[in-house]
Design an enzyme around this catalytic site. Structure first.
Site, short mmCIF file in Angstrom:
data_model
loop_
_atom_site.label_atom_id
_atom_site.label_comp_id
_atom_site.label_asym_id
_atom_site.label_seq_id
_atom_site.Cartn_x
_atom_site.Cartn_y
_atom_site.Cartn_z
N SER A 179 17.00 -19.31 -11.02
CA SER A 179 17.72 -18.20 -11.66
C SER A 179 16.86 -16.98 -11.95
O SER A 179 17.40 -15.95 -12.40
CB SER A 179 18.38 -18.67 -12.97
OG SER A 179 19.56 -19.39 -12.68
N LYS B 182 18.13 -13.78 -10.50
CA LYS B 182 19.07 -12.88 -11.17
C LYS B 182 18.40 -11.56 -11.56
O LYS B 182 19.08 -10.55 -11.77
CB LYS B 182 19.67 -13.58 -12.40
CG LYS B 182 20.59 -14.75 -12.04
CD LYS B 182 21.17 -15.40 -13.29
CE LYS B 182 22.25 -16.43 -12.96
NZ LYS B 182 21.72 -17.69 -12.42
N SER C 36 22.50 -17.24 -18.24
CA SER C 36 22.25 -17.52 -16.82
C SER C 36 23.52 -17.90 -16.08
O SER C 36 23.53 -18.81 -15.25
CB SER C 36 21.20 -18.63 -16.67
OG SER C 36 20.58 -18.56 -15.41
#
Length: 419
Positions: A115, A118, A172
């Protein structure tokens, strides 16, 4: 006497042909120094899917930011204290403002982002999307891996883009990533958003980064590096909206009256902002394949540092704690400490445009000229028959002449010696 004549004649042939008598072999090249091992903390053994095969290494990409960064091991300033032992397979500490890289372990080694990807989505889409715009969530936005992290956005729900950003960075949310990539992806929707992410990575100089999913959920061919994550994080922290979102501790996801669903609160999962003095925020990440990944930043005495980690385990320390220890190490170094630098956005493209056509880099320095004798000798030693045959033929002809002269000399009467 005859031996001297033969030797002299042979040497004359060799010199006239441009070859010296035996050329001393060049000393063997010194072997490259072994990389310094990175301090490693013992981690429990875990089962994980097979690691994906990374792309072939590109030499030019491994020296982005400086030649010292081209190592799978540790690079640190001379005289610096040893960095803390961590479980991450690669990491980097850099100055957000000056761009100086303070130290790293395998900074250009390929890793899986989870993640922390991102952040690339944020660097790409934050400047494009109006935070006050309302967006309606579609069924395709919720196509994420079962059990993966989600905010709880509802199909048919309408949310301010700012709320979706907070869901992405605090919780997230993988469905939030799909919403934002679709919204900023143009006619190609999420695929267009991912393409824009890769274009932004290229612009930033993150040449070892390739996005396949906007959320960081594992995808074939998806890679990054500790160095690239630092470039991406630097672009994020340059945006005031990102800085505000990254330090937000909690927010309210609004109710959806049309769907008869109430609102709820979410909290920031990055423990650094609660437990580290001067924390500026960052991003956590985890998949079974990537293991724990982390990006965090902090400020002390007017100095802002960022840390990136890939492939860490959560024991004995969690990812953010390993990041905190590396930040402490970075803050302990002098302000002028450096082993490389973070390139500026667009810098690599500008350098490529300025280079002559067909010349990707500076040409290699040619070896010093050593004259025809040494050059021909080296070519013979390398087995160049274009030199060996003429020289050997010429030498044989001269030796034959010398032998004939010597035989004729033997037939002459030998005179008396004078005292």
């Amino acid at each position: 006497m005859r031996a001297r004549v033969l030797a002299a004649a042979t040497a004359a042939v060799l010199v006239s042909a441009g070859v010296s008598a035996p050329v001393q072999a060049a000393p063997p090249a010194r072997a490259a120094a072994a990389p310094l091992p990175c301090p490693k903390a013992a981690a429990p053994k875990v089962s994980r899917p097979p690691r994906p095969v990374p792309p072939p290494p590109v030499p030019e990409d491994r020296v982005v930011g400086g030649e010292q960064l081209d190592t799978p091991g540790l690079v640190a300033p001379a005289g610096a204290p040893a960095p803390p032992a961590v479980t991450a397979t690669s990491w980097l500490v850099a100055d957000l403002d000056s761009g100086a890289v303070l130290g790293a372990c395998g900074p250009h080694e390929y890793g899986t982002p989870a993640s922390t990807q991102k952040l690339l989505l944020a660097a790409t889409m934050l400047p494009k999307l109006d935070p006050k715009q309302a967006v309606t969530v579609t069924r395709s936005d919720l196509k994420i891996a079962p059990g993966s992290s989600a905010v709880g956005l509802l199909v048919g729900g309408r949310y301010p883009v700012e709320t979706v950003w907070l869901g992405l960075l605090l919780n997230s949310g993988n469905e939030a990533a799909n919403v934002l990539a679709r919204l900023g992806g143009g006619p190609d929707l999420v695929a267009g958003g991912v393409r824009a992410m890769n274009e932004e990575a290229h612009r930033l100089g993150a040449r070892q980064t390739h996005a396949v999913t906007p959320s960081g959920l594992d995808g074939k061919g998806q890679f990054t590096s500790a160095y690239d994550l630092a470039l991406i994080a630097r672009a994020c922290f340059a945006n005031p909206l990102f800085r505000r979102y990254a330090l937000t501790e909690r927010t309210q996801i609004p109710a959806q009256p049309a769907l008869k669903k109430g609102g709820f609160q979410i909290q920031n999962e990055n423990q650094l902002i609660y437990r580290y003095r001067g924390a500026l925020g960052g991003k956590t990440g985890f998949t079974e394949l990537a293991r724990h990944t982390y990006v965090g930043a902090a400020e002390r005495n007017g100095r802002r540092l960022v840390v990136t980690l890939l492939g860490a385990e959560a024991r004995p320390l969690r990812g953010w704690q390993q990041g905190a220890e590396l930040l402490d190490w970075g803050f302990s170094l002098p302000r002028d400490a450096s082993v490389g630098r973070l390139v500026e956005p667009g810098e690599l493209d500008a350098a490529a445009e300025a280079a002559p056509s067909g010349s990707p880099g500076a040409p290699a320095t040619p070896p010093p000229w050593q004259g025809p004798v040494v050059t021909a000798g080296r070519r013979m030693a390398e087995g160049d028959w274009r030199v060996i045959l003429p020289v050997a033929g010429g030498a044989a002809a001269v030796v034959g002449v010398v032998v004939t002269l010597l035989m004729a000399r033997r037939r002459r009467p030998v005179g008396r010696r004078r005292a």
